[in-house]
Design an enzyme around this catalytic site. Structure first.
Site, PDB file in Angstrom:
ATOM      1  N   SER A 227       0.822  -1.209   0.000  1.00 32.38           N
ATOM      2  CA  SER A 227       0.000   0.000   0.000  1.00 32.38           C
ATOM      3  C   SER A 227       0.857   1.260   0.000  1.00 32.38           C
ATOM      4  O   SER A 227       0.342   2.354  -0.108  1.00 32.38           O
ATOM      5  CB  SER A 227      -0.933   0.005   1.214  1.00 32.38           C
ATOM      6  OG  SER A 227      -0.163  -0.089   2.393  1.00 32.38           O
ATOM      7  N   ASP A 278       3.486 -11.406   4.155  1.00 30.43           N
ATOM      8  CA  ASP A 278       4.355 -10.871   5.220  1.00 30.43           C
ATOM      9  C   ASP A 278       3.788  -9.551   5.732  1.00 30.43           C
ATOM     10  O   ASP A 278       4.390  -8.483   5.546  1.00 30.43           O
ATOM     11  CB  ASP A 278       5.786 -10.698   4.681  1.00 30.43           C
ATOM     12  CG  ASP A 278       6.754 -10.248   5.768  1.00 30.43           C
ATOM     13  OD1 ASP A 278       6.435 -10.403   6.971  1.00 30.43           O
ATOM     14  OD2 ASP A 278       7.841  -9.735   5.418  1.00 30.43           O
ATOM     15  N   CYS A 318       4.802 -11.144  12.415  1.00 31.18           N
ATOM     16  CA  CYS A 318       5.821 -10.561  13.292  1.00 31.18           C
ATOM     17  C   CYS A 318       5.183 -10.023  14.574  1.00 31.18           C
ATOM     18  O   CYS A 318       5.784  -9.211  15.272  1.00 31.18           O
ATOM     19  CB  CYS A 318       6.627  -9.501  12.563  1.00 31.18           C
ATOM     20  SG  CYS A 318       5.620  -8.202  11.853  1.00 31.18           S
TER      21      CYS A 318
HETATM   22  N1  SAH Z   1       7.928  -8.346   3.125  1.00 31.37           N
HETATM   23  C1  SAH Z   1       8.645  -7.118   3.393  1.00 31.37           C
HETATM   24  C2  SAH Z   1       8.282  -6.487   4.720  1.00 31.37           C
HETATM   25  C3  SAH Z   1       6.822  -6.138   4.860  1.00 31.37           C
HETATM   26  S1  SAH Z   1       6.517  -4.958   6.115  1.00 31.37           S
HETATM   27  C4  SAH Z   1      10.145  -7.390   3.333  1.00 31.37           C
HETATM   28  O1  SAH Z   1      10.550  -8.546   3.342  1.00 31.37           O
HETATM   29  O2  SAH Z   1      10.917  -6.437   3.299  1.00 31.37           O
HETATM   30  C5  SAH Z   1       4.814  -4.691   5.918  1.00 31.37           C
HETATM   31  C6  SAH Z   1       4.425  -3.906   4.669  1.00 31.37           C
HETATM   32  O3  SAH Z   1       3.006  -3.941   4.601  1.00 31.37           O
HETATM   33  C7  SAH Z   1       4.801  -2.434   4.655  1.00 31.37           C
HETATM   34  O4  SAH Z   1       5.580  -2.176   3.519  1.00 31.37           O
HETATM   35  C8  SAH Z   1       3.461  -1.688   4.557  1.00 31.37           C
HETATM   36  O5  SAH Z   1       3.512  -0.580   3.667  1.00 31.37           O
HETATM   37  C9  SAH Z   1       2.546  -2.743   3.993  1.00 31.37           C
HETATM   38  N2  SAH Z   1       1.122  -2.643   4.318  1.00 31.37           N
HETATM   39  C10 SAH Z   1       0.547  -2.369   5.508  1.00 31.37           C
HETATM   40  N3  SAH Z   1      -0.803  -2.485   5.427  1.00 31.37           N
HETATM   41  C11 SAH Z   1      -1.085  -2.853   4.152  1.00 31.37           C
HETATM   42  C12 SAH Z   1      -2.298  -3.164   3.442  1.00 31.37           C
HETATM   43  N4  SAH Z   1      -3.480  -3.118   4.034  1.00 31.37           N
HETATM   44  N5  SAH Z   1      -2.200  -3.536   2.152  1.00 31.37           N
HETATM   45  C13 SAH Z   1      -0.997  -3.597   1.527  1.00 31.37           C
HETATM   46  N6  SAH Z   1       0.171  -3.327   2.152  1.00 31.37           N
HETATM   47  C14 SAH Z   1       0.131  -2.965   3.443  1.00 31.37           C
END
Ligand code: SAH
Length: 375
Positions: A227, A278, A318
């Site tokens: 997002s 994730d 996490c």
């Molecule tokens: N998989 C990544 C880490 C993810 S951290 C890695 O390995 O580096 C979580 C991510 O979820 C963030 O980038 C945040 O912008 C996104 N996020 C949070 N809520 C969301 C939603 N409802 N839909 C899509 N992305 C989201």
């Protein structure tokens, strides 16, 4: 030790070294005191150490932490060097990103000038070629009642670099991004995911492309969702760094709410061979647990429904409030609702440079399950 566990008020200044006794006056050791946090006392040693001995103790522990990482971190130029309690340095986090070392002081004690100096000196000694950046979380400084401070370069010249994890390259800028930038705790899980990934892959909550860029060399196509537009812009720049190794062709980066998009994709009958989930921590407090588990189940159910037989699900949480047992139970219930028979290939945690300290469950926050849909 929480403030509510203390039998008498502590007559010490903010961030002081204090000696701790139990109700029968037996010595429990030395600790760092916070006058503001609910965690009033963080044990440092079972011995009673003096103020004069403290800088040396800190230097020794930083040396041990750095040596341990040299022993266990392979195939990477970046890893966590100091993980707070798990390295006997409560309230101190240090990450190495190639030639940029990033430190975060989370408690009053590590804001004391006479402790910052030995920390900086030993980091300079162990990482002589690196710049050192302090990253500040304003919210934490507020909770610790510390005066505001900006994130800043403390030694050297650069805050930006390129890091290589498992042969995959990422842009890194210590003075921007969430957390300390890249998600080092997932480093070994990226490599594990790539061992099973195949076919058409979907990386949900990709951030700067951590999983997607590890899937692209082994998958036929990769779609990645987040997002955050700024995160996806860095992800695209990261893709340019690694293009030559990609079998998938261009990665499709999609800015969207993952819950809505998965629903739409399922409705139009999209299918995948590999899906990574994730998400950010859904359970930030114990009270949020039931809602969090519903969120995890919705995501995992949608993902499982879109996986073809033989398909791989890499699913993470996490939230430290969600135990591994609760996470597996949620996954089991999602699998039966999806009508799939699913087997677990690996149950994983954070990378080895984030060791778990027995009796400090907060250090075991990350769960990563790799599962396969049999039919
Ligand atoms: N998989 C990544 C880490 C993810 S951290 C890695 O390995 O580096 C979580 C991510 O979820 C963030 O980038 C945040 O912008 C996104 N996020 C949070 N809520 C969301 C939603 N409802 N839909 C899509 N992305 C989201």
């Amino acid at each position: 030790m929480y403030r509510s566990d203390l039998l008498s008020p502590v007559g010490a200044s903010a961030g002081a070294l204090v000696h701790v006794r139990d109700e029968r006056s037996r010595k429990l050791g030395s600790a760092l005191y916070s006058s503001a946090s609910q965690i009033a006392i963080r044990l440092l040693s079972s011995e009673e150490i003096t103020d004069a001995a403290l800088p040396d103790l800190v230097r020794r522990r930083i040396g041990n932490a750095a040596n341990f990482r040299r022993q266990i971190a392979h195939n990477t130029d970046s890893c966590r060097i100091i993980f707070s309690e798990a390295d006997l340095l409560p309230g101190l986090i240090v990450d190495q990103y190639n030639d940029v070392v990033v430190l975060q002081a989370l408690i009053q004690a590590f804001d004391r000038e006479d402790l910052r100096r030995p920390v900086l000196d030993s980091l300079t000694e162990h990482f002589s070629a690196a710049s050192i950046v302090e990253r500040v979380d304003p919210h934490i400084r507020e909770l610790e009642q510390l005066p505001p401070r900006e994130s800043q370069l403390l030694r050297g010249e650069r805050s930006r670099t390129i890091v290589t994890l498992n042969g995959v390259r990422f842009h890194y800028d210590a003075l921007s991004g969430q957390k300390t930038g890249a998600f080092l705790d997932q480093r070994e899980n990226y490599a594990a995911a790539a061992r099973y990934a195949h076919g058409a892959a979907l990386d949900v909550f990709t951030y700067q492309g951590g999983f997607a860029l590890h899937l692209a060399p082994v998958c036929e196509s990769v779609t990645a969702i987040d997002s955050s537009r700024p995160a996806l812009e860095v992800a695209e720049q990261n893709e340019q760094l690694n293009r030559a190794q990609h079998r998938s062709g261009e990665i499709e980066w999609i800015e969207a709410n993952a819950f809505d998009l998965l629903k739409d994709y399922a409705a139009v009958g999209h299918e995948y061979d590999t899906i990574v989930l994730d998400p950010p921590a859904f359970a930030k407090t114990k009270r949020a647990l039931p809602t969090a588990l519903r969120g995890y189940k919705e995501l995992n159910l949608r993902a499982l429904k879109m996986l073809r037989p033989g398909g791989i699900l890499v699913t993470c949480s996490c939230s430290f409030h969600v135990s591994e047992a609760e996470f597996l139970e949620m996954l089991g219930s999602a699998a039966s609702d999806a009508g799939h028979v699913v087997r677990i290939l690996e149950k994983r945690g954070a990378a080895q440079d984030h060791p778990v300290l027995l009796n400090v469950p907060e250090t075991a926050y990350l769960k990563c399950v790799i599962a396969q849909v049999l039919h």
